[in-house]
Write an enzyme that holds these catalytic residues in place. Structure first.
Site, PDB file in Angstrom:
ATOM      1  N   MET A 141      -2.214   3.279   7.437  1.00 27.77           N
ATOM      2  CA  MET A 141      -2.584   2.337   6.241  1.00 27.77           C
ATOM      3  C   MET A 141      -1.840   1.103   6.896  1.00 27.77           C
ATOM      4  O   MET A 141      -1.117   1.046   7.339  1.00 27.77           O
ATOM      5  CB  MET A 141      -1.767   2.817   4.984  1.00 27.77           C
ATOM      6  CG  MET A 141      -2.533   3.760   4.463  1.00 27.77           C
ATOM      7  SD  MET A 141      -1.907   4.133   2.715  1.00 27.77           S
ATOM      8  CE  MET A 141      -3.070   5.485   1.987  1.00 27.77           C
ATOM      9  N   SER A 142      -2.393  -0.087   6.628  1.00 26.84           N
ATOM     10  CA  SER A 142      -2.128  -1.355   6.765  1.00 26.84           C
ATOM     11  C   SER A 142      -2.618  -2.208   5.813  1.00 26.84           C
ATOM     12  O   SER A 142      -3.727  -2.195   5.471  1.00 26.84           O
ATOM     13  CB  SER A 142      -2.492  -1.769   8.469  1.00 26.84           C
ATOM     14  OG  SER A 142      -2.380  -3.112   8.587  1.00 26.84           O
ATOM     15  N   SER A 143      -1.658  -3.532   5.783  1.00 25.69           N
ATOM     16  CA  SER A 143      -2.438  -4.538   4.751  1.00 25.69           C
ATOM     17  C   SER A 143      -3.802  -5.126   5.434  1.00 25.69           C
ATOM     18  O   SER A 143      -4.514  -5.586   4.725  1.00 25.69           O
ATOM     19  CB  SER A 143      -1.339  -5.540   4.626  1.00 25.69           C
ATOM     20  OG  SER A 143      -0.218  -4.930   3.954  1.00 25.69           O
ATOM     21  N   ARG A 144      -3.694  -5.185   6.614  1.00 23.75           N
ATOM     22  CA  ARG A 144      -4.642  -5.819   7.411  1.00 23.75           C
ATOM     23  C   ARG A 144      -5.957  -5.151   7.575  1.00 23.75           C
ATOM     24  O   ARG A 144      -6.918  -5.358   8.015  1.00 23.75           O
ATOM     25  CB  ARG A 144      -4.413  -6.016   8.968  1.00 23.75           C
ATOM     26  CG  ARG A 144      -3.283  -7.207   8.980  1.00 23.75           C
ATOM     27  CD  ARG A 144      -3.264  -7.498  10.545  1.00 23.75           C
ATOM     28  NE  ARG A 144      -2.369  -8.675  10.566  1.00 23.75           N
ATOM     29  CZ  ARG A 144      -0.920  -8.553  11.001  1.00 23.75           C
ATOM     30  NH1 ARG A 144      -0.281  -7.466  11.029  1.00 23.75           N
ATOM     31  NH2 ARG A 144      -0.298  -9.879  11.086  1.00 23.75           N
ATOM     32  N   LYS A 189       5.113   3.330  12.031  1.00 28.26           N
ATOM     33  CA  LYS A 189       3.880   2.619  12.306  1.00 28.26           C
ATOM     34  C   LYS A 189       4.230   1.453  13.276  1.00 28.26           C
ATOM     35  O   LYS A 189       3.495   1.128  14.333  1.00 28.26           O
ATOM     36  CB  LYS A 189       3.127   2.143  11.170  1.00 28.26           C
ATOM     37  CG  LYS A 189       1.964   1.100  11.548  1.00 28.26           C
ATOM     38  CD  LYS A 189       0.868   1.289  10.453  1.00 28.26           C
ATOM     39  CE  LYS A 189      -0.203   0.301  11.171  1.00 28.26           C
ATOM     40  NZ  LYS A 189       0.244  -1.048  10.872  1.00 28.26           N
ATOM     41  N   HIS A 202       3.978   1.237   2.344  1.00 27.19           N
ATOM     42  CA  HIS A 202       5.126   0.562   1.833  1.00 27.19           C
ATOM     43  C   HIS A 202       5.855   1.366   0.681  1.00 27.19           C
ATOM     44  O   HIS A 202       7.129   1.555   0.651  1.00 27.19           O
ATOM     45  CB  HIS A 202       4.792  -0.696   1.282  1.00 27.19           C
ATOM     46  CG  HIS A 202       4.051  -1.694   2.109  1.00 27.19           C
ATOM     47  ND1 HIS A 202       2.856  -2.091   2.065  1.00 27.19           N
ATOM     48  CD2 HIS A 202       4.683  -2.387   3.371  1.00 27.19           C
ATOM     49  CE1 HIS A 202       2.436  -2.918   2.847  1.00 27.19           C
ATOM     50  NE2 HIS A 202       3.730  -3.285   3.797  1.00 27.19           N
ATOM     51  N   GLY A 261       9.105   1.446   8.694  1.00 27.97           N
ATOM     52  CA  GLY A 261       7.634   2.418   9.269  1.00 27.97           C
ATOM     53  C   GLY A 261       7.799   2.552  10.561  1.00 27.97           C
ATOM     54  O   GLY A 261       7.983   1.664  11.290  1.00 27.97           O
ATOM     55  N   HIS A 298       0.912  -1.117  -0.018  1.00 32.60           N
ATOM     56  CA  HIS A 298       0.045  -0.072  -0.132  1.00 32.60           C
ATOM     57  C   HIS A 298       0.797   1.195  -0.058  1.00 32.60           C
ATOM     58  O   HIS A 298       2.029   1.134  -0.098  1.00 32.60           O
ATOM     59  CB  HIS A 298      -0.897   0.023   1.214  1.00 32.60           C
ATOM     60  CG  HIS A 298      -0.397  -0.183   2.572  1.00 32.60           C
ATOM     61  ND1 HIS A 298       0.650   0.642   3.134  1.00 32.60           N
ATOM     62  CD2 HIS A 298      -0.327  -1.146   3.383  1.00 32.60           C
ATOM     63  CE1 HIS A 298       0.985   0.165   4.135  1.00 32.60           C
ATOM     64  NE2 HIS A 298       0.303  -0.928   4.388  1.00 32.60           N
TER      65      HIS A 298
HETATM   66  P1  AMP Z   1       4.582  -5.172   6.598  1.00 36.29           P
HETATM   67  O1  AMP Z   1       4.494  -5.334   5.080  1.00 36.29           O
HETATM   68  O2  AMP Z   1       3.421  -4.843   7.244  1.00 36.29           O
HETATM   69  O3  AMP Z   1       5.509  -6.130   7.513  1.00 36.29           O
HETATM   70  O4  AMP Z   1       5.445  -3.720   6.479  1.00 36.29           O
HETATM   71  C1  AMP Z   1       6.412  -3.534   6.000  1.00 36.29           C
HETATM   72  C2  AMP Z   1       7.077  -2.240   6.284  1.00 36.29           C
HETATM   73  O5  AMP Z   1       6.294  -1.149   5.963  1.00 36.29           O
HETATM   74  C3  AMP Z   1       7.384  -2.025   8.030  1.00 36.29           C
HETATM   75  O6  AMP Z   1       8.710  -1.476   7.899  1.00 36.29           O
HETATM   76  C4  AMP Z   1       6.412  -1.042   8.308  1.00 36.29           C
HETATM   77  O7  AMP Z   1       6.535  -0.316   9.459  1.00 36.29           O
HETATM   78  C5  AMP Z   1       6.174  -0.117   7.001  1.00 36.29           C
HETATM   79  N1  AMP Z   1       4.765   0.223   7.154  1.00 36.29           N
HETATM   80  C6  AMP Z   1       3.453  -0.448   7.185  1.00 36.29           C
HETATM   81  N2  AMP Z   1       2.450   0.387   6.951  1.00 36.29           N
HETATM   82  C7  AMP Z   1       3.073   1.663   7.024  1.00 36.29           C
HETATM   83  C8  AMP Z   1       2.352   2.882   6.923  1.00 36.29           C
HETATM   84  N3  AMP Z   1       1.222   3.047   7.042  1.00 36.29           N
HETATM   85  N4  AMP Z   1       3.126   4.037   6.993  1.00 36.29           N
HETATM   86  C9  AMP Z   1       4.406   3.877   6.752  1.00 36.29           C
HETATM   87  N5  AMP Z   1       5.254   2.706   6.970  1.00 36.29           N
HETATM   88  C10 AMP Z   1       4.397   1.455   7.151  1.00 36.29           C
END
Ligand code: AMP
Length: 293
Positions: free
Chosen positions: A184-187, A149, A37, A147, A34
């Site tokens: 923002m979050s994949s979830r 987050k 990322h 991030g 998203h």
């Molecule tokens: P994930 O795919 O959830 O493991 O996240 C991969 C990276 O993206 C991690 O460093 C997270 O902290 C970062 N990330 C996820 N969501 C956000 C967001 N809304 N804003 C900034 N970074 C993010």
């Protein structure tokens, strides 16, 4: 843009890049990309010659009753987004090659992984630091971008890199939000319409805490209670934790100091969401109606 799935191929490619005197930025992700990322990738793009991202839904950071199997995946969509943002190389390893039979090593960071998510997700941060250490060994980045987050994750990784003298610079990027403030979050994909509305309670409660501090409230218990009440006013919410802590040690505080981290984890329906903000004395709180925008 090149896609590499094998560990040896990735290591060889990284060696070639470095031999040519070019720097590497790495953005580790679990995919289903998203805008959050993509922002990390834009930062990495600016900092180094070659931008590598990894896509790996890491099984060892999920608990037995967590959403590993349901975690959203969209490799084709991810590759398109990565291409558009200027990624040079996407590393997509398999769990079988990352954790072959006989695997038994763990990178464990002690104190900063104890509270917050560490309490409700035992073993989670061991999974995170171990896979990130492996990715660093495979890709050998000069810079790795994470991030804010996932504040505790960023803290644990920074600690690991310092403690173990890993030759990589860790860069943290502010949380990217939806227009109404939801992080923002994949979830977020799991949320239905009503839950999506309730999910805004996280951002609203960060605003509330910031306003309370701006108006002079420094008792952490009072702020926490107000935050919890606000969250629980929203349907489908169940609090995992609301913690006010020191932004470096992540130890809980009873009084809000110059800088305090407010970190939240809330179940909204079946979805567990996290958010956080460092709130600072002497800064005006956000206006009361901001959450409604
Ligand atoms: P994930 O795919 O959830 O493991 O996240 C991969 C990276 O993206 C991690 O460093 C997270 O902290 C970062 N990330 C996820 N969501 C956000 C967001 N809304 N804003 C900034 N970074 C993010």
């Amino acid at each position: 843009m090149e896609v590499i799935r094998g560990i040896r191929q990735m290591q060889e490619k990284a060696l070639t890049v470095r031999a040519a005197g070019r720097s590497i930025a790495l953005v580790p992700t679990m995919g289903f990309l998203h805008e959050g990322h993509l922002e990390l990738m834009r930062v990495g793009r600016r900092l180094c010659d070659v931008l590598v991202i990894s896509i790996f839904v890491n099984p060892t950071q999920f608990g037995p009753s967590e959403d590993f199997d349901q975690y959203p995946r969209d490799e084709e969509g991810d590759l398109q987004k990565a291409r558009d943002v200027g990624v040079d190389l996407v590393f997509i390893p398999t769990a079988r090659e990352m954790y072959p039979e006989g695997f038994q090593s763990v990178v464990h960071v002690e104190r900063v992984t104890q509270g917050l998510c560490g309490t409700s997700r035992p073993g989670h941060f061991d999974g995170v630091t171990t896979v990130v250490a492996k990715l660093f060994n495979i890709v050998g980045p000069d810079v790795a971008v994470f991030g804010q987050k996932d504040y505790q994750q960023l803290t644990a990784i920074s600690r690991m890199v310092t403690d173990l003298n890993m030759p990589v610079k860790i860069v943290g990027v502010p949380t990217v939000r939806e227009p109404d403030g939801l992080a923002m979050s994949s979830r977020n994909k799991y949320l239905d319409q009503e839950e999506r509305a309730s999910a805004l309670s996280l951002k609203k409660s960060l605003d509330l805490a910031e306003r309370m501090l701006a108006e002079g409230e420094t008792d952490a218990g009072v702020v926490r209670q107000a935050v919890e009440s606000l969250i629980l006013e929203h349907p489908h919410t169940r609090i995992d934790y609301v913690t006010l802590c020191d932004p470096v040690s992540l130890e809980e505080v009873t009084r809000l100091g110059e800088e305090t981290l407010l970190a939240l984890a809330v179940h909204v329906g079946r979805t567990r969401l996290i958010d956080n903000r460092v709130i600072r004395k002497g800064t005006p709180g956000p206006p009361e109606d901001e959450g409604a925008s």
